[in-house]
Design an enzyme around this catalytic site. Structure first.
Site, PDB file in Angstrom:
ATOM      1  N   ASP A  12       0.847  -1.165  -0.105  1.00  0.00           N
ATOM      2  CA  ASP A  12       0.054  -0.075   0.026  1.00  0.00           C
ATOM      3  C   ASP A  12       0.975   1.183  -0.048  1.00  0.00           C
ATOM      4  O   ASP A  12       2.037   1.335   0.619  1.00  0.00           O
ATOM      5  CB  ASP A  12      -0.878   0.116   1.266  1.00  0.00           C
ATOM      6  CG  ASP A  12      -1.942   0.964   1.275  1.00  0.00           C
ATOM      7  OD1 ASP A  12      -2.278   1.347  -0.123  1.00  0.00           O
ATOM      8  OD2 ASP A  12      -2.540   1.258   2.100  1.00  0.00           O
TER       9      ASP A  12
ATOM     10  N   HIS B   1       2.992   3.459  -8.968  1.00  0.00           N
ATOM     11  CA  HIS B   1       2.719   2.014  -9.183  1.00  0.00           C
ATOM     12  C   HIS B   1       3.982   1.465  -9.935  1.00  0.00           C
ATOM     13  O   HIS B   1       4.372   0.074  -9.746  1.00  0.00           O
ATOM     14  CB  HIS B   1       1.475   1.744  -9.917  1.00  0.00           C
ATOM     15  CG  HIS B   1       0.076   1.911  -9.516  1.00  0.00           C
ATOM     16  ND1 HIS B   1       0.002   1.712  -7.980  1.00  0.00           N
ATOM     17  CD2 HIS B   1      -1.043   2.758  -9.888  1.00  0.00           C
ATOM     18  CE1 HIS B   1      -1.236   2.022  -7.593  1.00  0.00           C
ATOM     19  NE2 HIS B   1      -1.932   2.921  -8.680  1.00  0.00           N
TER      20      HIS B   1
ATOM     21  N   LEU C 194      10.901 -20.754  -4.276  1.00  0.00           N
ATOM     22  CA  LEU C 194       9.768 -19.952  -3.569  1.00  0.00           C
ATOM     23  C   LEU C 194       8.496 -20.178  -4.299  1.00  0.00           C
ATOM     24  O   LEU C 194       8.848 -20.016  -5.492  1.00  0.00           O
ATOM     25  CB  LEU C 194      10.370 -18.317  -3.770  1.00  0.00           C
ATOM     26  CG  LEU C 194       9.394 -17.364  -3.306  1.00  0.00           C
ATOM     27  CD1 LEU C 194       8.998 -17.148  -1.887  1.00  0.00           C
ATOM     28  CD2 LEU C 194       9.735 -16.021  -3.999  1.00  0.00           C
TER      29      LEU C 194
END
Ligand code: FPP
Length: 260
Positions: A29, A46, A140
């Site tokens: 955020d 972004h 991962l």
């Protein structure tokens, strides 16, 4: 010299510390506020957010984390201005196009959670390509929450259960928490141990509400584009200091002896 085990006489009754988190989930955020503070368009926030994501994935590999979930686009994000939605979709597109080879080279398995139905075919195809290209990888697992909403996910699971009951394949008395968990998008993923939200906001915003039942929460006062490897490491250190009791008592807690 003793091994420090719980049977060692005279050992202090220390509560066990959590070690490294196996699954870290991120609410990335603050991109918009990061951009606004610099007089830049939200898109730039972004775009820099993707750079932070890339670095965080590399760090997660280095830290030996098994699962990293990132909240990249919520079901509610469609209500943003069309140009911002387009820029977020374009960044997802670019991230998969540009970074898939590196993810593949690093043995990262990509898994996408969220509602696929109704997505533009090119977006669906892209998400599927990322999953299929990396499905045999064993390092991962990068879980990308895209068009994701926890209430929607739980509602879909409830609907699937109701359909199975209506079809006579399941008895209502067999519906337990495991039966619900198995019908969530995260059926084959362990619950997050640590959920980090950047930007200082302190809420979950419809993210992994079921899976967060016993997650440790950490709210970090930096906007996502500024989230660094050092911030990530500090978050993991913070987690390691926490006592996780899952509703029980820590071994060595004196109340454990008197509890009936
Ligand atoms: C929240 O910041 C962030 C988002 C809504 C999108 C997060 C997306 C990225 C980091 C990049 C795209 C992801 C991938 C996987 C390529 P905000 O816009 O709500 O910030 P604000 O609260 O400061 O306005």
């Amino acid at each position: 010299m003793g091994d420090g085990g719980i049977l060692e006489l005279g050992a202090p009754a220390l509560a066990p510390r959590s070690s490294a988190p196996r699954h870290v989930a991120l609410i990335m955020d603050g991109n918009g506020r990061w951009a606004a503070a610099r007089g830049l368009p939200r898109f730039e926030g972004h775009r820099r957010g993707v750079d932070a994501l890339r670095k965080t994935v590399r760090a997660a590999i280095e830290f030996g984390i098994d699962y990293l979930t990132v909240y990249s686009f919520s079901v509610e994000n469609w209500s943003r201005p069309p140009e911002e939605v387009q820029s977020l979709l374009a960044l997802l597109h670019r991230f998969i196009r540009n970074d898939l080879a590196e993810l593949q080279a690093n043995n990262v398995r990509v898994k996408v959670i969220g509602e696929r139905e109704g997505l533009a075919p090119e977006i669906s195809a892209l998400l599927l390509e990322a999953e299929q290209t990396t499905e045999a990888n064993t390092g991962l697992t990068l879980v990308v929450a895209f068009n994701y909403g926890a209430r929607q996910e739980i509602t879909a699971a409830a609907r699937a259960l109701a359909e199975e009951v209506a079809a006579g394949r399941l008895r209502p008395q067999d519906i337990d928490t495991e039966a619900i968990a198995r019908r969530l998008d995260t059926a084959d993923i362990p619950d997050p141990d640590l959920i980090i939200r950047t930007s200082g906001e302190q809420r979950l915003s419809n993210f992994m509400l079921w899976q967060a039942a016993y997650a440790e929460l950490l709210f970090v006062p930096v906007h996502w584009p500024d989230f660094s490897r050092a911030d990530f490491e500090a978050a993991i250190d913070d987690y390691a200091q926490r006592d996780r009791r899952f509703g029980g008592l820590a071994p060595g807690d004196c109340r454990a002896k008197t509890a009936s």
